[in-house]
Scaffold this motif. Sequence first.
Motif, mmCIF file in Angstrom:
data_model
loop_
_atom_site.group_PDB
_atom_site.id
_atom_site.type_symbol
_atom_site.label_atom_id
_atom_site.label_comp_id
_atom_site.label_asym_id
_atom_site.label_seq_id
_atom_site.Cartn_x
_atom_site.Cartn_y
_atom_site.Cartn_z
ATOM 1 N N ASN A 1 0.813 -1.218 0.000
ATOM 2 C CA ASN A 1 0.000 0.000 0.000
ATOM 3 C C ASN A 1 0.849 1.273 0.000
ATOM 4 O OD1 ASN A 1 0.972 0.099 2.630
ATOM 5 N ND2 ASN A 1 -0.983 -0.347 3.602
ATOM 6 N N GLY A 2 2.169 1.107 -0.130
ATOM 7 C CA GLY A 2 3.063 2.253 -0.212
ATOM 8 C C GLY A 2 3.511 2.818 1.118
ATOM 9 N N ARG A 3 3.214 2.121 2.213
ATOM 10 C CA ARG A 3 3.534 2.634 3.546
ATOM 11 C C ARG A 3 4.702 1.862 4.168
ATOM 12 N NH1 ARG A 3 -0.584 6.216 4.705
ATOM 13 N NH2 ARG A 3 0.494 6.778 6.624
ATOM 14 N N LEU A 4 5.509 2.599 4.914
ATOM 15 C CA LEU A 4 6.563 2.026 5.739
ATOM 16 C C LEU A 4 6.140 2.178 7.192
ATOM 17 C CD1 LEU A 4 9.579 0.959 5.911
ATOM 18 C CD2 LEU A 4 10.177 3.351 6.352
ATOM 19 N N VAL A 5 6.206 1.062 7.935
ATOM 20 C CA VAL A 5 5.745 1.054 9.321
ATOM 21 C C VAL A 5 6.885 0.586 10.220
ATOM 22 C CG1 VAL A 5 4.059 0.111 10.955
ATOM 23 C CG2 VAL A 5 3.382 0.573 8.595
ATOM 24 N N THR A 6 7.055 1.248 11.352
ATOM 25 C CA THR A 6 8.013 0.829 12.369
ATOM 26 C C THR A 6 7.249 0.185 13.518
ATOM 27 O OG1 THR A 6 9.511 2.621 11.801
ATOM 28 C CG2 THR A 6 9.837 1.573 13.921
ATOM 29 N N LEU A 7 7.560 -1.069 13.823
ATOM 30 C CA LEU A 7 6.832 -1.852 14.821
ATOM 31 C C LEU A 7 7.687 -2.067 16.062
ATOM 32 C CD1 LEU A 7 5.450 -4.573 12.362
ATOM 33 C CD2 LEU A 7 4.237 -2.547 13.211
ATOM 34 N N ASP A 8 7.075 -1.915 17.210
ATOM 35 C CA ASP A 8 7.714 -2.200 18.490
ATOM 36 C C ASP A 8 7.836 -3.711 18.641
ATOM 37 O OD1 ASP A 8 8.305 -2.649 21.211
ATOM 38 O OD2 ASP A 8 7.280 -0.813 21.814
ATOM 39 N N ASN A 9 9.055 -4.231 18.773
ATOM 40 C CA ASN A 9 9.241 -5.677 18.837
ATOM 41 C C ASN A 9 8.726 -6.300 20.130
ATOM 42 O OD1 ASN A 9 10.296 -6.055 16.286
ATOM 43 N ND2 ASN A 9 12.425 -5.829 16.940
ATOM 44 N N ARG A 10 8.395 -5.506 21.113
ATOM 45 C CA ARG A 10 7.819 -6.059 22.338
ATOM 46 C C ARG A 10 6.356 -6.436 22.150
ATOM 47 N NH1 ARG A 10 9.348 -1.043 26.083
ATOM 48 N NH2 ARG A 10 8.403 -0.108 24.205
ATOM 49 N N SER A 11 5.652 -5.698 21.276
ATOM 50 C CA SER A 11 4.207 -5.884 21.173
ATOM 51 C C SER A 11 3.679 -5.969 19.754
ATOM 52 C CB SER A 11 3.505 -4.714 21.870
ATOM 53 O OG SER A 11 3.819 -3.493 21.196
ATOM 54 N N GLY A 12 4.459 -5.537 18.780
ATOM 55 C CA GLY A 12 3.976 -5.458 17.409
ATOM 56 C C GLY A 12 3.186 -4.204 17.114
ATOM 57 N N GLN A 13 3.096 -3.296 18.064
ATOM 58 C CA GLN A 13 2.351 -2.056 17.860
ATOM 59 C C GLN A 13 3.184 -1.071 17.023
ATOM 60 O OE1 GLN A 13 -0.937 -1.448 18.821
ATOM 61 N NE2 GLN A 13 -0.729 -3.660 19.113
ATOM 62 N N PRO A 14 2.520 -0.347 16.091
ATOM 63 C CA PRO A 14 3.261 0.631 15.283
ATOM 64 C C PRO A 14 3.693 1.832 16.110
ATOM 65 C CG PRO A 14 0.915 0.686 14.754
ATOM 66 C CD PRO A 14 1.111 -0.470 15.681
ATOM 67 N N LEU A 15 4.937 2.234 15.916
ATOM 68 C CA LEU A 15 5.474 3.425 16.569
ATOM 69 C C LEU A 15 5.323 4.648 15.669
ATOM 70 C CD1 LEU A 15 8.702 1.859 18.099
ATOM 71 C CD2 LEU A 15 6.523 2.320 19.244
ATOM 72 N N TRP A 16 5.590 4.485 14.394
ATOM 73 C CA TRP A 16 5.299 5.509 13.395
ATOM 74 C C TRP A 16 5.178 4.848 12.037
ATOM 75 C CZ3 TRP A 16 8.798 5.674 9.467
ATOM 76 C CH2 TRP A 16 10.142 5.351 9.737
ATOM 77 N N ASP A 17 4.446 5.510 11.148
ATOM 78 C CA ASP A 17 4.386 5.018 9.772
ATOM 79 C C ASP A 17 4.410 6.203 8.821
ATOM 80 O OD1 ASP A 17 1.506 5.315 8.371
ATOM 81 O OD2 ASP A 17 1.228 5.061 10.531
ATOM 82 N N LEU A 18 4.872 5.933 7.599
ATOM 83 C CA LEU A 18 5.083 6.971 6.609
ATOM 84 C C LEU A 18 4.600 6.470 5.258
ATOM 85 C CD1 LEU A 18 6.567 9.706 5.800
ATOM 86 C CD2 LEU A 18 8.501 8.233 5.190
ATOM 87 N N ARG A 19 3.853 7.316 4.546
ATOM 88 C CA ARG A 19 3.486 6.970 3.174
ATOM 89 C C ARG A 19 4.654 7.341 2.264
ATOM 90 N NH1 ARG A 19 -0.460 5.254 0.218
ATOM 91 N NH2 ARG A 19 -2.034 5.315 1.867
#
Length: 383
Positions: free
Chosen positions: A199-217
């Motif tokens: 979908n053209g997005r880059l996502v940074t995931l917290d390895n402790r939980s899998g929750q996104p920390l930030w994402d960028l189109r």
Amino acid sequence: MKPTLVIACAALALLAGCASKSEPQYPPKALEAFEASSELRADWSRGIGDGLGRASYPISPARDGDTLFAADAEGRLMAIDANSGDVEWRQDLGEAISSGITAVAERLYLGTRNGEVLALRQADGSVEWRARVPSEVLAAPQPNQQLLVVQSVDGSVTALDRASGAERWVYAANEPALTLRGTGTPQVIEPVTFAGFANGRLVTLDNRSGQPLWDLRVAVPQGRSEIARLVDLDGQPLLTPDGRLYVTSYNGRLVALEATTGEVMWERDHSSYLTPLLVGDFLFTVNEAGHVLALDALNGQPIWRNEDLEGRWLTAPAFADGKLVFGDFEGYLHLLEARDGELAGRTRINRSGIMLRPLTEGRQIHVLANDGRLEALTIRETP
């Protein structure tokens, strides 16, 4: 720039589907004679089963120390001495392999067409554990100290416990109906995972939980047709030790980011589905036309550009002995001088073609052709 339908249909099964025929946007350039400054000496070759299969699965080999690990699409796995080509062991996994191999810390990791991930012992290829993920795996699984992170074709990212295969978390992205045939490969470090999606997005995931920390189109869909609106991030994000992140996108941009915040440092229009390469302050990348570019990694300014291999469906670049190394769709291996982009050497490996990035170490190159021929070569300067 946008791909034409013949590229979508015929070129390495790149797209998921198509329904038309037309002329390619970038017809392959004929190879011209040049004065070589280097030669490629063949050291040994070995057949790896039936190769990548009719669907050209990206089953890239891996090297750990002096041992190469390679497999074919039907699950025949081999360990080979990188220097001599001698086979250390063979193992028939009885699984339809679909991903590249990762070799680290006496273990091998790979994915299958039916959505399984396998961990194996490097010593003999025996299976230590299996784990299920949501769908087929094309990207090589990526480890940190505790986790094995796996990106599947449905857009999900799954973190498994490296020791047991137990699921730790799953992140699911919304994927468009039509995508390139492939997925991004996540970049995994201890605290976070950087993952790019179709979908053209880059996502940074917290390895402790899998929750996104930030994402960028990184790329925005444009155009009227589904093909024109493809914006896949199919390469692997490139992370530097000082925290810079370089990301390519199809029909989109090449972006340099500050990895902790996602702040854009510089960007340029650049359509690519291949992972870039960093050597010193030179950033090397290949666009969809097959043009090779060298950029200043600090500001994105162009240093040189080579268009000699346009339309030849190059692999992602590798680096050996001051040269960039590429394979192409006709099975040629090309060397370009990293300092100026001039052609330095060429040899033909196999008519079946080369779609996987060569492995390099020092002057040594290992390249796997699509039909399973694995060849070792050494770069020599011409007299």
